[in-house]
Design a protein around this motif. Structure first.
Motif, PDB file in Angstrom:
ATOM      1  N   SER A  30     -43.576 -16.455  -7.212  1.00  0.00           N
ATOM      2  CA  SER A  30     -43.315 -15.217  -6.478  1.00  0.00           C
ATOM      3  C   SER A  30     -42.517 -15.543  -5.213  1.00  0.00           C
ATOM      4  N   PRO A  31     -41.771 -14.582  -4.663  1.00  0.00           N
ATOM      5  CA  PRO A  31     -40.929 -14.856  -3.482  1.00  0.00           C
ATOM      6  C   PRO A  31     -41.695 -15.464  -2.303  1.00  0.00           C
ATOM      7  N   GLY A  32     -42.878 -15.026  -2.019  1.00  0.00           N
ATOM      8  CA  GLY A  32     -43.645 -15.548  -0.891  1.00  0.00           C
ATOM      9  C   GLY A  32     -44.743 -16.514  -1.305  1.00  0.00           C
ATOM     10  N   ALA A  33     -44.560 -17.164  -2.470  1.00  0.00           N
ATOM     11  CA  ALA A  33     -45.597 -18.054  -3.007  1.00  0.00           C
ATOM     12  C   ALA A  33     -46.009 -19.124  -2.003  1.00  0.00           C
ATOM     13  N   HIS A  34     -47.275 -19.483  -2.075  1.00  0.00           N
ATOM     14  CA  HIS A  34     -47.818 -20.602  -1.302  1.00  0.00           C
ATOM     15  C   HIS A  34     -47.991 -21.771  -2.247  1.00  0.00           C
ATOM     16  N   TYR A  35     -47.432 -22.922  -1.873  1.00  0.00           N
ATOM     17  CA  TYR A  35     -47.480 -24.136  -2.688  1.00  0.00           C
ATOM     18  C   TYR A  35     -48.158 -25.205  -1.842  1.00  0.00           C
ATOM     19  N   LEU A  36     -49.375 -25.554  -2.214  1.00  0.00           N
ATOM     20  CA  LEU A  36     -50.135 -26.562  -1.471  1.00  0.00           C
ATOM     21  C   LEU A  36     -50.069 -27.878  -2.225  1.00  0.00           C
ATOM     22  N   ARG A  37     -49.478 -28.894  -1.601  1.00  0.00           N
ATOM     23  CA  ARG A  37     -49.372 -30.209  -2.219  1.00  0.00           C
ATOM     24  C   ARG A  37     -50.706 -30.931  -2.211  1.00  0.00           C
ATOM     25  N   SER A  38     -51.622 -30.415  -1.457  1.00  0.00           N
ATOM     26  CA  SER A  38     -52.991 -30.911  -1.339  1.00  0.00           C
ATOM     27  C   SER A  38     -53.796 -29.754  -0.774  1.00  0.00           C
ATOM     28  N   PRO A  39     -55.080 -29.682  -1.091  1.00  0.00           N
ATOM     29  CA  PRO A  39     -55.857 -28.566  -0.549  1.00  0.00           C
ATOM     30  C   PRO A  39     -55.961 -28.591   0.973  1.00  0.00           C
ATOM     31  N   TYR A  40     -55.636 -29.730   1.597  1.00  0.00           N
ATOM     32  CA  TYR A  40     -55.748 -29.846   3.048  1.00  0.00           C
ATOM     33  C   TYR A  40     -54.407 -29.844   3.763  1.00  0.00           C
ATOM     34  N   GLU A  41     -53.318 -29.788   3.000  1.00  0.00           N
ATOM     35  CA  GLU A  41     -51.987 -29.724   3.605  1.00  0.00           C
ATOM     36  C   GLU A  41     -51.637 -28.268   3.892  1.00  0.00           C
ATOM     37  N   PRO A  43     -49.501 -25.012   3.514  1.00  0.00           N
ATOM     38  CA  PRO A  43     -48.707 -24.638   2.350  1.00  0.00           C
ATOM     39  C   PRO A  43     -47.215 -24.587   2.653  1.00  0.00           C
ATOM     40  N   LEU A  44     -46.439 -24.866   1.626  1.00  0.00           N
ATOM     41  CA  LEU A  44     -45.026 -24.532   1.644  1.00  0.00           C
ATOM     42  C   LEU A  44     -44.989 -23.056   1.276  1.00  0.00           C
ATOM     43  N   VAL A  45     -44.228 -22.252   1.971  1.00  0.00           N
ATOM     44  CA  VAL A  45     -44.238 -20.812   1.730  1.00  0.00           C
ATOM     45  C   VAL A  45     -42.838 -20.345   1.364  1.00  0.00           C
ATOM     46  N   GLY A  46     -42.732 -19.734   0.206  1.00  0.00           N
ATOM     47  CA  GLY A  46     -41.472 -19.140  -0.229  1.00  0.00           C
ATOM     48  C   GLY A  46     -40.602 -20.073  -1.041  1.00  0.00           C
TER      49      GLY A  46
END
Length: 138
Positions: A30-41, A43-46
């Motif tokens: 999705s356009p505003g997706a949250h991508y977490l490379r780790s649960p504690y990092e 998020p990368l957003v978008g």
């Protein structure tokens, strides 16, 4: 969405990652997706943030299987073996939350790779070491 549909998404993800196809990010997330490379990092957003992280031309093989699917959330177990100059393997659990259109709006990796500690109290913890794109994921 059932397990087969989730695995179709995973196959598209793997293909896009393998082909180093940054445009595929728009089809997968999705356009505003949250991508977490780790649960504690954080998020990368978008799309652009995901694209900036995602590119990796290291050869790899990947296996994946669904662990649980309860709309709109799925958990997938992935195993990735990187080749190249520094071979490495990773095992991941991906927590995926899908939007109504079938794209992922939240991607969270729980990665383990041999030689790394299990907790924050071991050597290497507190560093900025993050696995390569795609996995651990892509």
């Amino acid at each position: 969405m059932d397990a087969a549909a989730v695995m179709e998404w995973v196959e598209r993800y793997e293909s896009a990652w393998r082909d180093d196809d940054p445009i595929a990010v728009e089809r997968l997330f999705s356009p505003g997706a949250h991508y977490l490379r780790s649960p504690y990092e954080p998020p990368l957003v978008g799309w652009q943030a995901i694209r900036d992280f995602w590119s990796d031309d290291t050869p790899f093989t990947m296996r994946a299987e669904p662990v649980a699917v309860t709309w709109p959330v799925a958990v997938v177990r992935a195993e990735v073996h990187y080749g190249g100059d520094e071979p490495q393997e990773y095992r991941d659990l991906w927590v995926l939350r899908f939007a109504d259109d079938g794209r992922v709006e939240h991607f969270e990796e729980w990665a383990y790779w041999p030689g790394r500690g299990y907790t924050a109290s071991v050597a290497g913890a507190g560093t900025d070491e993050v696995p390569p794109a795609g996995g651990t994921s892509g």
